[in-house]
Design a protein around this motif. Structure first.
Motif, PDB file in Angstrom:
ATOM      1  N   VAL A 129      21.876  -6.533  61.034  1.00  0.00           N
ATOM      2  CA  VAL A 129      20.905  -7.211  60.170  1.00  0.00           C
ATOM      3  C   VAL A 129      21.590  -8.333  59.401  1.00  0.00           C
ATOM      4  O   VAL A 129      22.649  -8.135  58.791  1.00  0.00           O
ATOM      5  CB  VAL A 129      20.263  -6.210  59.184  1.00  0.00           C
ATOM      6  CG1 VAL A 129      19.397  -6.938  58.152  1.00  0.00           C
ATOM      7  CG2 VAL A 129      19.444  -5.181  59.947  1.00  0.00           C
ATOM      8  N   SER A 130      20.977  -9.515  59.406  1.00  0.00           N
ATOM      9  CA  SER A 130      21.566 -10.668  58.722  1.00  0.00           C
ATOM     10  C   SER A 130      20.832 -11.057  57.448  1.00  0.00           C
ATOM     11  O   SER A 130      21.392 -11.756  56.598  1.00  0.00           O
ATOM     12  CB  SER A 130      21.597 -11.871  59.674  1.00  0.00           C
ATOM     13  OG  SER A 130      20.303 -12.167  60.181  1.00  0.00           O
ATOM     14  N   VAL A 131      19.586 -10.635  57.309  1.00  0.00           N
ATOM     15  CA  VAL A 131      18.798 -10.950  56.112  1.00  0.00           C
ATOM     16  C   VAL A 131      18.359  -9.639  55.465  1.00  0.00           C
ATOM     17  O   VAL A 131      17.645  -8.844  56.083  1.00  0.00           O
ATOM     18  CB  VAL A 131      17.553 -11.804  56.455  1.00  0.00           C
ATOM     19  CG1 VAL A 131      16.688 -12.000  55.219  1.00  0.00           C
ATOM     20  CG2 VAL A 131      17.975 -13.148  57.029  1.00  0.00           C
ATOM     21  N   TRP A 132      18.789  -9.424  54.219  1.00  0.00           N
ATOM     22  CA  TRP A 132      18.489  -8.156  53.552  1.00  0.00           C
ATOM     23  C   TRP A 132      17.629  -8.365  52.305  1.00  0.00           C
ATOM     24  O   TRP A 132      17.952  -9.182  51.445  1.00  0.00           O
ATOM     25  CB  TRP A 132      19.779  -7.455  53.116  1.00  0.00           C
ATOM     26  CG  TRP A 132      20.467  -6.715  54.208  1.00  0.00           C
ATOM     27  CD1 TRP A 132      21.547  -7.113  54.922  1.00  0.00           C
ATOM     28  CD2 TRP A 132      20.106  -5.418  54.723  1.00  0.00           C
ATOM     29  NE1 TRP A 132      21.894  -6.160  55.854  1.00  0.00           N
ATOM     30  CE2 TRP A 132      21.028  -5.106  55.744  1.00  0.00           C
ATOM     31  CE3 TRP A 132      19.093  -4.504  54.400  1.00  0.00           C
ATOM     32  CZ2 TRP A 132      20.973  -3.910  56.461  1.00  0.00           C
ATOM     33  CZ3 TRP A 132      19.039  -3.311  55.116  1.00  0.00           C
ATOM     34  CH2 TRP A 132      19.965  -3.027  56.128  1.00  0.00           C
ATOM     35  N   GLY A 133      16.556  -7.604  52.240  1.00  0.00           N
ATOM     36  CA  GLY A 133      15.786  -7.507  51.016  1.00  0.00           C
ATOM     37  C   GLY A 133      16.145  -6.205  50.314  1.00  0.00           C
ATOM     38  O   GLY A 133      16.656  -5.274  50.944  1.00  0.00           O
ATOM     39  N   VAL A 134      15.899  -6.157  49.021  1.00  0.00           N
ATOM     40  CA  VAL A 134      16.084  -4.915  48.275  1.00  0.00           C
ATOM     41  C   VAL A 134      14.771  -4.627  47.553  1.00  0.00           C
ATOM     42  O   VAL A 134      14.077  -5.547  47.104  1.00  0.00           O
ATOM     43  CB  VAL A 134      17.261  -5.015  47.276  1.00  0.00           C
ATOM     44  CG1 VAL A 134      17.006  -6.059  46.197  1.00  0.00           C
ATOM     45  CG2 VAL A 134      17.558  -3.666  46.648  1.00  0.00           C
ATOM     46  N   GLY A 135      14.415  -3.360  47.480  1.00  0.00           N
ATOM     47  CA  GLY A 135      13.152  -3.015  46.842  1.00  0.00           C
ATOM     48  C   GLY A 135      13.169  -1.599  46.325  1.00  0.00           C
ATOM     49  O   GLY A 135      14.154  -0.871  46.501  1.00  0.00           O
ATOM     50  N   GLY A 136      12.092  -1.214  45.693  1.00  0.00           N
ATOM     51  CA  GLY A 136      12.009   0.137  45.187  1.00  0.00           C
ATOM     52  C   GLY A 136      10.681   0.428  44.546  1.00  0.00           C
ATOM     53  O   GLY A 136       9.869  -0.471  44.290  1.00  0.00           O
ATOM     54  N   HIS A 137      10.483   1.693  44.300  1.00  0.00           N
ATOM     55  CA  HIS A 137       9.255   2.185  43.680  1.00  0.00           C
ATOM     56  C   HIS A 137       9.548   2.620  42.261  1.00  0.00           C
ATOM     57  O   HIS A 137      10.514   3.350  42.016  1.00  0.00           O
ATOM     58  CB  HIS A 137       8.717   3.365  44.493  1.00  0.00           C
ATOM     59  CG  HIS A 137       7.521   4.036  43.888  1.00  0.00           C
ATOM     60  ND1 HIS A 137       7.434   5.403  43.739  1.00  0.00           N
ATOM     61  CD2 HIS A 137       6.357   3.536  43.377  1.00  0.00           C
ATOM     62  CE1 HIS A 137       6.267   5.716  43.198  1.00  0.00           C
ATOM     63  NE2 HIS A 137       5.609   4.601  42.953  1.00  0.00           N
ATOM     64  N   SER A 138       8.733   2.173  41.314  1.00  0.00           N
ATOM     65  CA  SER A 138       8.836   2.611  39.924  1.00  0.00           C
ATOM     66  C   SER A 138      10.243   2.348  39.376  1.00  0.00           C
ATOM     67  O   SER A 138      10.717   1.214  39.387  1.00  0.00           O
ATOM     68  CB  SER A 138       8.443   4.090  39.849  1.00  0.00           C
ATOM     69  OG  SER A 138       8.216   4.496  38.524  1.00  0.00           O
ATOM     70  N   LEU A 139      10.945   3.384  38.914  1.00  0.00           N
ATOM     71  CA  LEU A 139      12.290   3.196  38.385  1.00  0.00           C
ATOM     72  C   LEU A 139      13.226   2.627  39.451  1.00  0.00           C
ATOM     73  O   LEU A 139      14.152   1.868  39.143  1.00  0.00           O
ATOM     74  CB  LEU A 139      12.841   4.528  37.869  1.00  0.00           C
ATOM     75  CG  LEU A 139      14.198   4.480  37.164  1.00  0.00           C
ATOM     76  CD1 LEU A 139      14.111   3.662  35.882  1.00  0.00           C
ATOM     77  CD2 LEU A 139      14.695   5.893  36.848  1.00  0.00           C
ATOM     78  N   GLY A 140      12.971   2.963  40.706  1.00  0.00           N
ATOM     79  CA  GLY A 140      13.769   2.399  41.793  1.00  0.00           C
ATOM     80  C   GLY A 140      13.612   0.899  41.897  1.00  0.00           C
ATOM     81  O   GLY A 140      14.552   0.182  42.258  1.00  0.00           O
ATOM     82  N   GLY A 141      12.428   0.392  41.568  1.00  0.00           N
ATOM     83  CA  GLY A 141      12.205  -1.045  41.574  1.00  0.00           C
ATOM     84  C   GLY A 141      12.972  -1.741  40.463  1.00  0.00           C
ATOM     85  O   GLY A 141      13.486  -2.851  40.648  1.00  0.00           O
TER      86      GLY A 141
END
Length: 248
Positions: A129-141
């Motif tokens: 993978v060359s393009v990475w997004g980061v994400g999360g739910h609630s506190l994870g966000g």
């Protein structure tokens, strides 16, 4: 030679403080392991039976990848507080079906704020993978916002940032629920100025806080009016459309 009374008293006080601290720390650690909201078995079964994706229980986390092919885009996804990471596999499997590798992390102590690992601790699960997004739910966000400096994009599920990303130029997708009783639409709107001006803000009609995972009812949440199937389909469409222009 006898010890002075003052020294004995201080020694007892210090021992008392040490015992209290040990009890507090032990109690907190026990609390983080009690009441963890577990993944819905039926939804989890649908993930394991999905022939369009490959599911790997890796050291970095739970990896959902397109079956039979490499992926150019990826998403590191951080669970909400005290939620089983597997509870997000079903709602994110559609993104993997459409070509984006997903790594669902396992936060230390089931709380994202107590996990000091950087983004590269999770992206190592998919070296292609060359393009990475980061994400999360609630506190994870909230934690995802803190890691976004090392990412190419940010995805928020029923969450908002506590740090200022308004001048970052980062592509952002923020999904909220009209029936969310925890990360309410009002709270999401109040933190809008922390995001870039062109951030995509979407409120999903009928979605509650727990609609962004599959772990049952959550205390303090609203009542969803959208079905699980409809929620999964809408989140898949929105996230897939968001990642499409990011692919190299």
């Amino acid at each position: 030679m006898q010890k002075k009374p003052g020294r004995r008293i201080w020694k007892r006080v210090l021992w008392g403080v040490a015992i209290v601290l040990a009890l507090l720390i032990g109690g907190f650690i026990a609390w983080t392991q009690i009441g963890v909201m577990q993944a819905d078995p039926e939804q989890l079964a649908s993930v394991r039976e999905n022939s369009a994706i490959t599911v790997t229980d890796a050291e970095e986390g739970i990896v959902l990848s397109p079956a039979g092919g490499e992926s150019d885009t990826g998403l590191v996804f951080i669970p909400g507080a005290k939620v089983d990471p597997w509870a997000y596999a079903a709602i994110l499997q559609g993104l993997a079906e459409d070509g984006t590798t997903v790594v669902i992390t396992r936060p230390w102590l089931n709380l994202a704020f107590f996990d000091p690992r950087g983004l590269d601790a999770f992206t190592s699960a998919a070296s292609d993978v060359s393009v990475w997004g980061v994400g999360g739910h609630s506190l994870g966000g909230v934690r995802a916002c803190q890691l976004s400096a090392d990412a190419d994009a940010l995805v928020l599920f029923a969450s908002y940032c506590a740090n200022d990303l308004s001048s970052s130029g980062l592509p952002v997708l923020s999904l909220a629920g009209s029936e969310d009783g925890l990360s309410t639409p009002e709270k999401v709107a109040d933190a809008r100025d922390q995001l870039p001006a062109d951030a995509q803000m979407v409120e999903i009609e009928g979605a509650a806080h727990a609609s962004f995972g599959d772990y049952g009812v959550q205390s303090g949440d609203g009542t969803p009016t959208i079905s699980t199937e409809e929620m999964h389909a809408e989140v898949t469409q929105l996230t897939t459309d968001f990642f499409a222009p990011l692919a190299p």
